[in-house]
Design a protein around this motif. Structure first.
Motif, PDB file in Angstrom:
ATOM      1  N   TYR A  68       8.450   4.267  -3.648  1.00 43.72           N
ATOM      2  CA  TYR A  68       8.324   3.974  -2.055  1.00 43.72           C
ATOM      3  C   TYR A  68       7.041   3.777  -1.786  1.00 43.72           C
ATOM      4  O   TYR A  68       6.078   4.762  -1.906  1.00 43.72           O
ATOM      5  CB  TYR A  68       8.848   5.081  -1.426  1.00 43.72           C
ATOM      6  CG  TYR A  68       9.005   4.922   0.152  1.00 43.72           C
ATOM      7  CD1 TYR A  68       9.564   3.940   0.833  1.00 43.72           C
ATOM      8  CD2 TYR A  68       8.219   5.817   0.974  1.00 43.72           C
ATOM      9  CE1 TYR A  68       9.495   3.611   2.226  1.00 43.72           C
ATOM     10  CE2 TYR A  68       8.396   5.621   2.325  1.00 43.72           C
ATOM     11  CZ  TYR A  68       8.713   4.826   3.152  1.00 43.72           C
ATOM     12  OH  TYR A  68       8.811   4.592   4.273  1.00 43.72           O
ATOM     13  N   TYR A  69       6.741   2.569  -1.099  1.00 46.88           N
ATOM     14  CA  TYR A  69       5.117   2.354  -0.598  1.00 46.88           C
ATOM     15  C   TYR A  69       5.192   3.026   0.813  1.00 46.88           C
ATOM     16  O   TYR A  69       5.574   2.392   1.788  1.00 46.88           O
ATOM     17  CB  TYR A  69       4.890   0.931  -0.338  1.00 46.88           C
ATOM     18  CG  TYR A  69       4.772   0.398  -1.975  1.00 46.88           C
ATOM     19  CD1 TYR A  69       3.752   0.029  -2.395  1.00 46.88           C
ATOM     20  CD2 TYR A  69       6.067   0.154  -2.805  1.00 46.88           C
ATOM     21  CE1 TYR A  69       3.531  -0.625  -3.679  1.00 46.88           C
ATOM     22  CE2 TYR A  69       5.909  -0.320  -3.982  1.00 46.88           C
ATOM     23  CZ  TYR A  69       4.731  -0.932  -4.474  1.00 46.88           C
ATOM     24  OH  TYR A  69       4.749  -1.459  -5.710  1.00 46.88           O
ATOM     25  N   ASP A  70       4.675   4.132   0.800  1.00 46.49           N
ATOM     26  CA  ASP A  70       4.901   4.864   2.292  1.00 46.49           C
ATOM     27  C   ASP A  70       3.932   4.293   3.358  1.00 46.49           C
ATOM     28  O   ASP A  70       4.342   4.326   4.752  1.00 46.49           O
ATOM     29  CB  ASP A  70       4.523   6.482   2.304  1.00 46.49           C
ATOM     30  CG  ASP A  70       3.095   6.571   1.604  1.00 46.49           C
ATOM     31  OD1 ASP A  70       2.405   7.285   2.203  1.00 46.49           O
ATOM     32  OD2 ASP A  70       3.170   6.346   0.366  1.00 46.49           O
ATOM     33  N   THR A  71       2.922   3.789   2.961  1.00 50.32           N
ATOM     34  CA  THR A  71       1.930   3.275   4.132  1.00 50.32           C
ATOM     35  C   THR A  71       2.595   1.902   4.671  1.00 50.32           C
ATOM     36  O   THR A  71       2.356   1.847   5.817  1.00 50.32           O
ATOM     37  CB  THR A  71       0.624   2.921   3.358  1.00 50.32           C
ATOM     38  OG1 THR A  71       0.050   4.056   2.733  1.00 50.32           O
ATOM     39  CG2 THR A  71      -0.459   2.235   4.482  1.00 50.32           C
ATOM     40  N   ASP A  72       3.199   1.145   3.575  1.00 47.19           N
ATOM     41  CA  ASP A  72       3.977  -0.059   4.197  1.00 47.19           C
ATOM     42  C   ASP A  72       5.229   0.051   4.439  1.00 47.19           C
ATOM     43  O   ASP A  72       5.872  -1.043   4.772  1.00 47.19           O
ATOM     44  CB  ASP A  72       3.285  -1.045   3.134  1.00 47.19           C
ATOM     45  CG  ASP A  72       1.969  -1.763   3.308  1.00 47.19           C
ATOM     46  OD1 ASP A  72       1.255  -1.359   4.414  1.00 47.19           O
ATOM     47  OD2 ASP A  72       1.516  -2.521   2.438  1.00 47.19           O
ATOM     48  N   SER A 121       0.801  -1.094   0.153  1.00 45.75           N
ATOM     49  CA  SER A 121       0.200  -0.154   0.094  1.00 45.75           C
ATOM     50  C   SER A 121       0.918   1.188  -0.171  1.00 45.75           C
ATOM     51  O   SER A 121       1.904   1.255   0.617  1.00 45.75           O
ATOM     52  CB  SER A 121      -0.666   0.099   1.099  1.00 45.75           C
ATOM     53  OG  SER A 121      -1.922  -1.080   1.206  1.00 45.75           O
ATOM     54  N   ARG A 122       0.241   2.242  -0.639  1.00 44.91           N
ATOM     55  CA  ARG A 122       1.049   3.548  -0.787  1.00 44.91           C
ATOM     56  C   ARG A 122       0.009   4.515  -0.692  1.00 44.91           C
ATOM     57  O   ARG A 122      -1.003   4.262  -1.652  1.00 44.91           O
ATOM     58  CB  ARG A 122       2.220   3.574  -1.843  1.00 44.91           C
ATOM     59  CG  ARG A 122       1.508   3.399  -3.185  1.00 44.91           C
ATOM     60  CD  ARG A 122       2.600   3.382  -4.494  1.00 44.91           C
ATOM     61  NE  ARG A 122       3.657   4.374  -4.360  1.00 44.91           N
ATOM     62  CZ  ARG A 122       3.269   5.780  -4.892  1.00 44.91           C
ATOM     63  NH1 ARG A 122       1.935   5.955  -5.354  1.00 44.91           N
ATOM     64  NH2 ARG A 122       4.024   6.730  -4.744  1.00 44.91           N
ATOM     65  N   GLY A 123       0.166   5.677   0.134  1.00 43.99           N
ATOM     66  CA  GLY A 123      -0.844   6.638  -0.013  1.00 43.99           C
ATOM     67  C   GLY A 123      -2.370   6.189   0.417  1.00 43.99           C
ATOM     68  O   GLY A 123      -3.199   6.679  -0.223  1.00 43.99           O
ATOM     69  N   PHE A 124      -2.171   5.338   1.104  1.00 43.60           N
ATOM     70  CA  PHE A 124      -3.575   4.610   1.625  1.00 43.60           C
ATOM     71  C   PHE A 124      -4.172   3.804   0.629  1.00 43.60           C
ATOM     72  O   PHE A 124      -5.381   3.234   0.751  1.00 43.60           O
ATOM     73  CB  PHE A 124      -4.467   5.594   2.062  1.00 43.60           C
ATOM     74  CG  PHE A 124      -3.973   6.842   3.047  1.00 43.60           C
ATOM     75  CD1 PHE A 124      -2.812   6.782   3.951  1.00 43.60           C
ATOM     76  CD2 PHE A 124      -4.789   8.133   3.218  1.00 43.60           C
ATOM     77  CE1 PHE A 124      -2.274   7.414   4.769  1.00 43.60           C
ATOM     78  CE2 PHE A 124      -4.087   8.984   3.901  1.00 43.60           C
ATOM     79  CZ  PHE A 124      -3.020   8.746   4.613  1.00 43.60           C
TER      80      PHE A 124
END
Length: 444
Positions: A360-364, A120-123
């Motif tokens: 980059y998957y900021d959420t995960d 997940s990225r950005g929710f």
């Protein structure tokens, strides 16, 4: 009884069992307050407005769009499939003529989910608009589609999915990426060599109010839509441009959102972001519903609304006016694709477009490296191939034979997959064959 001018279908899915965290803005309350507001306002008492339940997207619906590694079930929950299914339900209502338009108020959102998915990225995990659009094309035939993304954050995932698709016009209106996640969405991002000009980004400065948004709609978006002549208009309806949103810096109002939708006349709207759960979303969603139904929305007004307090300054207005002069040229007269380029948007080597990416998957908290290649073909939109690795995980391969594939690109796609299986270089291999409607996985 009040009667709508357009038969509107509304699909709700609050996703009770999915949230980033119990106190995170991306949680079920985002839609529960809206649901209460719409019922209190009596929107379902309007003749022509009706509520529907979502469908559930199948694994194949997701695999029609995404390369999910190692597989769909490892990255997406049932709530993600129902959210995508809610968007698909909205599409079916419109395509089968039961409703004139539809609004899928569903979550989790999807517009930051790219072609390849490791997490997940950005929710976002599954790009629910893309799943919906490709469901339409699979079930009802090829369509020209325009996606107007009005979320405050650049729709980088949707842009990535449709970067090489000349049948999809993607326009994102968002807060300038120099000031907000995900840091992309600039005018020079115009699409791949087979679809130049079919991606257009409108980065607006912080504190843009109704005046600026509606100016961009009138002077940029509407003339381009008139020229593109889509079969369907989709509003990727993010609502975090609102002046009360806690994670953005814009000054849009609920009535402004309604006016935007009155101008756009979307066939389908799909909810994206928006995190002022009580002070904005119930009123924005109400305004959008009324506008889509063709009912008067002049009474819609959120708490703490003060037009003078959120008005944009003269410098902001002048900046947006200049954008309105310059940006349409990128669609109507796109520059030739720079074959050598600076590497950021990709380069052409021989008959192949190559684009290395780091995501980059900021959420995960996942780092991904990938290399994307696309055939620059005179007969179709080109064979798509991506090599990808997340963190220290295995190397994976995705191959997509496009919906309009020529015999050469189709044959080459199968050849790449067969050779990859023999060499054993990749742990997981996924093929999307849109031409023959065949979806294959290897490595399990």
């Amino acid at each position: 009884m009040l009667k709508s001018n357009n038969r509107l279908g509304i699909i709700f899915f609050p996703a009770f069992d999915w949230a980033i965290s119990p106190t995170h803005p991306e949680r079920q309350e985002r839609l529960l307050y809206t649901q209460d507001q719409l019922r209190e306002e009596g929107i379902f008492d309007i003749e022509g407005v009706r509520e529907y339940k979502p469908d559930v997207a199948a694994i194949e619906d997701v695999e029609r769009v995404h390369f999910c590694f190692p597989e769909v079930s490892s990255v997406a929950t049932r709530s993600h499939l129902i959210s995508a299914g809610g968007a698909m339900k909205a599409a079916d209502l419109v395509m089968e003529g039961e409703r004139d338009c539809a609004f899928a108020m569903v979550r989790p959102p999807g517009h930051h989910a790219m072609k390849v998915v490791h997490g997940s990225r950005g929710f976002c995990t599954i790009n629910i608009e893309a799943v919906m659009i490709e469901h339409i094309r699979e079930k009802y035939g090829r369509k020209k589609v325009a996606i107007i993304d009005t979320d405050c954050h650049h729709g980088d995932g949707t842009q990535d999915v449709y970067w090489h698709d000349p049948d999809t016009l993607f326009i994102s209106i968002h807060q300038d990426g120099r000031t907000l996640y995900p840091g992309s969405g600039f005018p020079q991002e115009l699409g791949g060599p087979n679809a130049m000009g079919k991606t257009l980004n409108i980065p607006l400065p912080p504190n843009t109010s109704d005046e600026g948004f509606l100016m961009a709609m009138e002077r940029i978006v509407m003339p381009i839509l008139d020229d593109f002549k889509p079969d369907l208009i989709i509003n990727s309806a993010g609502q975090d441009n609102h002046f009360s949103d806690p994670i953005t810096n814009m000054n849009f109002s609920a009535k402004g959102y309604a006016t935007l939708n009155e101008m756009l006349k979307p066939d389908i709207a799909v909810l994206e972001g928006g995190y002022s759960i009580q002070g904005a979303l119930p009123y924005i969603n109400l305004g959008i519903c009324l506008a889509m139904a063709g009912v008067d929305y002049s009474h819609v007004k959120e708490p703490n609304y003060n037009a003078e307090m959120i008005a944009q300054d003269a410098q902001t207005t002048a900046y947006i006016e200049e954008l309105c002069k310059q940006l349409p040229k990128l669609y109507f007269n796109p520059p030739p694709f720079d074959a050598k380029g600076d590497g950021k948007q990709g380069v052409v080597s021989g008959d192949t477009f190559i684009r290395p990416k780091q995501i980059y998957y900021d959420t995960d908290g996942i780092n991904e490296v990938q290399q994307e290649t696309v055939s620059v073909c005179d007969s179709c939109r080109g064979l798509f191939k991506v090599e990808t690795r997340a963190d220290s995980g295995p190397l994976c391969l995705g191959v997509e034979i496009p919906i309009d594939a020529c015999p050469t690109c189709r044959s080459k796609g199968y050849q790449i997959v067969e050779e990859a299986q023999l060499k054993g270089t990749y742990r997981y291999i996924q093929m999307i064959n849109r031409l023959d409607k065949e979806y294959l996985r290897y490595g399990f």
